[in-house]
Write a protein that holds these residues in place. Structure first.
Motif, PDB file in Angstrom:
ATOM      1  N   ALA A 186       0.837  -1.190   0.000  1.00 42.04           N
ATOM      2  CA  ALA A 186       0.000   0.000   0.000  1.00 42.04           C
ATOM      3  C   ALA A 186       0.866   1.231   0.000  1.00 42.04           C
ATOM      4  CB  ALA A 186      -0.894   0.013   1.241  1.00 42.04           C
ATOM      5  N   PRO A 187       0.507   2.267  -0.788  1.00 44.38           N
ATOM      6  CA  PRO A 187       1.287   3.488  -0.809  1.00 44.38           C
ATOM      7  C   PRO A 187       1.104   4.255   0.476  1.00 44.38           C
ATOM      8  CG  PRO A 187      -0.705   3.750  -2.076  1.00 44.38           C
ATOM      9  CD  PRO A 187      -0.651   2.303  -1.682  1.00 44.38           C
ATOM     10  N   ALA A 220       7.643   4.799   0.231  1.00 45.87           N
ATOM     11  CA  ALA A 220       7.039   4.426  -1.036  1.00 45.87           C
ATOM     12  C   ALA A 220       6.012   3.316  -0.938  1.00 45.87           C
ATOM     13  CB  ALA A 220       8.140   4.015  -2.025  1.00 45.87           C
ATOM     14  N   SER A 221       6.258   2.328  -0.089  1.00 46.23           N
ATOM     15  CA  SER A 221       5.340   1.191   0.009  1.00 46.23           C
ATOM     16  C   SER A 221       5.535   0.491   1.327  1.00 46.23           C
ATOM     17  CB  SER A 221       5.562   0.206  -1.148  1.00 46.23           C
ATOM     18  OG  SER A 221       6.851  -0.382  -1.050  1.00 46.23           O
ATOM     19  N   GLN A 222       4.567  -0.324   1.677  1.00 51.93           N
ATOM     20  CA  GLN A 222       4.689  -1.100   2.903  1.00 51.93           C
ATOM     21  C   GLN A 222       3.858  -2.363   2.801  1.00 51.93           C
ATOM     22  OE1 GLN A 222       2.871   0.885   6.320  1.00 51.93           O
ATOM     23  NE2 GLN A 222       1.921   2.342   4.909  1.00 51.93           N
ATOM     24  N   VAL A 274      11.533   2.731   1.565  1.00 56.52           N
ATOM     25  CA  VAL A 274      11.703   4.165   1.348  1.00 56.52           C
ATOM     26  C   VAL A 274      12.518   4.340   0.068  1.00 56.52           C
ATOM     27  CG1 VAL A 274      12.712   6.294   2.256  1.00 56.52           C
ATOM     28  CG2 VAL A 274      11.637   4.648   3.822  1.00 56.52           C
ATOM     29  N   SER A 275      11.984   5.047  -0.899  1.00 56.84           N
ATOM     30  CA  SER A 275      12.707   5.287  -2.145  1.00 56.84           C
ATOM     31  C   SER A 275      13.520   6.564  -2.025  1.00 56.84           C
ATOM     32  CB  SER A 275      11.739   5.384  -3.326  1.00 56.84           C
ATOM     33  OG  SER A 275      10.841   6.463  -3.154  1.00 56.84           O
ATOM     34  N   VAL A 276      14.721   6.555  -2.585  1.00 58.30           N
ATOM     35  CA  VAL A 276      15.638   7.689  -2.500  1.00 58.30           C
ATOM     36  C   VAL A 276      15.941   8.176  -3.908  1.00 58.30           C
ATOM     37  CG1 VAL A 276      17.824   8.514  -1.551  1.00 58.30           C
ATOM     38  CG2 VAL A 276      16.638   6.603  -0.463  1.00 58.30           C
ATOM     39  N   SER A 315      18.411   9.503  -5.230  1.00 57.99           N
ATOM     40  CA  SER A 315      19.769   9.295  -5.742  1.00 57.99           C
ATOM     41  C   SER A 315      19.964   7.930  -6.392  1.00 57.99           C
ATOM     42  CB  SER A 315      20.783   9.451  -4.598  1.00 57.99           C
ATOM     43  OG  SER A 315      20.572   8.457  -3.612  1.00 57.99           O
ATOM     44  N   GLY A 316      18.961   7.063  -6.297  1.00 59.56           N
ATOM     45  CA  GLY A 316      19.074   5.729  -6.885  1.00 59.56           C
ATOM     46  C   GLY A 316      19.221   4.625  -5.871  1.00 59.56           C
ATOM     47  N   ALA A 317      18.889   4.914  -4.617  1.00 59.72           N
ATOM     48  CA  ALA A 317      18.964   3.901  -3.554  1.00 59.72           C
ATOM     49  C   ALA A 317      17.560   3.548  -3.076  1.00 59.72           C
ATOM     50  CB  ALA A 317      19.795   4.410  -2.380  1.00 59.72           C
ATOM     51  N   ALA A 318      17.474   2.464  -2.346  1.00 55.54           N
ATOM     52  CA  ALA A 318      16.215   2.075  -1.706  1.00 55.54           C
ATOM     53  C   ALA A 318      16.534   1.630  -0.294  1.00 55.54           C
ATOM     54  CB  ALA A 318      15.529   0.952  -2.472  1.00 55.54           C
TER      55      ALA A 318
END
Length: 390
Positions: free
Chosen positions: A22-23, A95-97, A104-106, A108-111
């Motif tokens: 879920a967002p 971002a999602s759970q 958590v989306s970042v 810079s290209g990380a998660a």
């Protein structure tokens, strides 16, 4: 289990029960995540107040691309990380759970992925280019480097946290006494937290296996009550499915739980690479009957019971048979640790049985996330029984 994405600025709380994905609710101030073991907030460019079982060792975590971070900090590509303290994190959002984790989306290209288990495992994955991570610690904590790939933080009350590089990278205690890490694309930084006095020699061995890539997956199995998961209103096992927290440190492994009961867990695990790996599991005594008496079968054949973690590693690194090792967990909760070394992969059928269960009679269908974990453990060899994967 219920998870809440809290709209901090408007004080709006949205409860999601048993949601697969879920967002999160976006806000100007940030977002909050709350689980049975883990709580944190996102504020602009950082994850803040990362609490595991109500204890905060890491005050905030920010991530930036290595190139941008080094530019902001005014250091060259070959400069040591200890001086990289002056850089700002990239923008991020919850971002999602799922019922047992949050991503958590970042920008810079990380998660970042937080797992709601007793260790509060937190991963920072470099998905697109090298990434630099900065973690500010609580004022009553002190960090110490054990190697270029591991830093241990100790709080005044005895609680500890460990930062581990999995893959290519480095983690250091910076000039401010906090933690800075740099991980190459495809690698990750892993954080694990231990309550007062819990980090044992066994835990150090498990950390080493995670660090060197021998252990590629880990699972925590709790009963629905322990994890805070409400039973499904229709009387099905849906509530219990959320009781297994799965952490994948490696890739290319698919696991499907085919059936489970109180004493048996059956699953199928497939890995694209053939070499064996170790799967770590912590199982609550309430979730799996007589966990200390577990027997593991791989493709219908009994795995050998080992006397140490090193024997399990040997089995995974080319042994003739798969092997498993059982020990009492250092956690204050009543639980058992199981390490399973699967000697080779393709598609494997794995069964975990406890205390005399020897057949599939009475097994319940479904993906049995909570227990399939275990079976996955044995079969999974690397990423593992992900009943719930992000």
């Amino acid at each position: 289990m219920k998870f809440r994405a809290t709209l901090l600025s408007a004080l709006l709380v949205v409860s999601l029960v048993g949601a697969a994905t879920a967002p999160a609710a976006a806000t100007q101030s940030g977002e909050a995540y709350s689980g049975s073991h883990v709580e944190f907030q996102t504020q602009n460019s950082a994850v803040t107040g990362y609490a595991v079982n109500d204890a905060v060792i890491v005050e905030n975590v920010s991530v930036q691309s290595s190139e941008e971070a080094r530019s902001q900090a005014g250091i060259g590509a070959d400069a040591g990380l200890s001086t990289a303290t002056e850089f700002s994190g990239a923008g991020l959002q919850l971002a999602s759970q799922t019922s047992l984790s949050a991503t958590v989306s970042v920008e810079s290209g990380a998660a970042m992925q937080a797992h709601d288990n007793s260790r509060g495992i937190f991963q920072v994955r470099a998905d697109d280019g090298a990434q630099m991570v900065h973690a500010n610690l609580s004022s009553d904590s002190e960090a110490e480097s054990e190697s270029d790939e591991r830093v241990v933080v100790t709080k005044e009350d005895g609680s500890q946290g460990t930062f581990i590089v999995v893959g290519d990278g480095e983690v250091v205690v910076n000039e401010e006494g906090n933690v800075t890490a740099e991980v190459e694309e495809g690698s990750q930084l892993v954080y694990r937290q231990y309550d007062d006095g819990e980090r044992s020699e066994d835990d150090e061995q498990k950390e080493q296996m995670i660090q060197n890539g021998t252990a590629t997956a880990e699972v925590y199995v709790e009963s629905a009550a322990e994890s805070g998961q409400d039973s499904a209103e229709d009387g099905s096992d849906e509530g219990e499915e959320a009781a297994a927290s799965v952490v994948e440190y490696g890739q290319d492994t698919t696991v499907e739980v085919t059936s489970r009961s109180e004493n048996t867990i059956n699953m199928t695990a497939e890995r694209s690479q053939s070499e064996g790996k170790v799967v770590l599991a912590t199982v609550s005594d309430e979730a799996f009957s007589s966990a200390e008496d577990v027997e593991v079968l791989v493709d219908g054949e009994a795995a050998a019971q080992a006397d140490s973690y090193s024997e399990v590693e040997q089995a995974a690194q080319g042994g003739d048979n798969s092997a498993y090792y059982v020990s009492q967990s250092s956690s204050a909760e009543a639980s058992t640790d199981v390490a399973i070394g699967v000697n080779h992969f393709s598609e494997r059928d794995v069964s975990m049985q406890s205390d005399g269960s020897g057949d599939d009679g009475g097994m319940t269908g479904g993906d049995g996330a909570g227990f399939g974990v275990f079976a996955a453990v044995a079969a999974l060899g690397v990423a593992l029984l992900a009943t719930r994967r992000l």
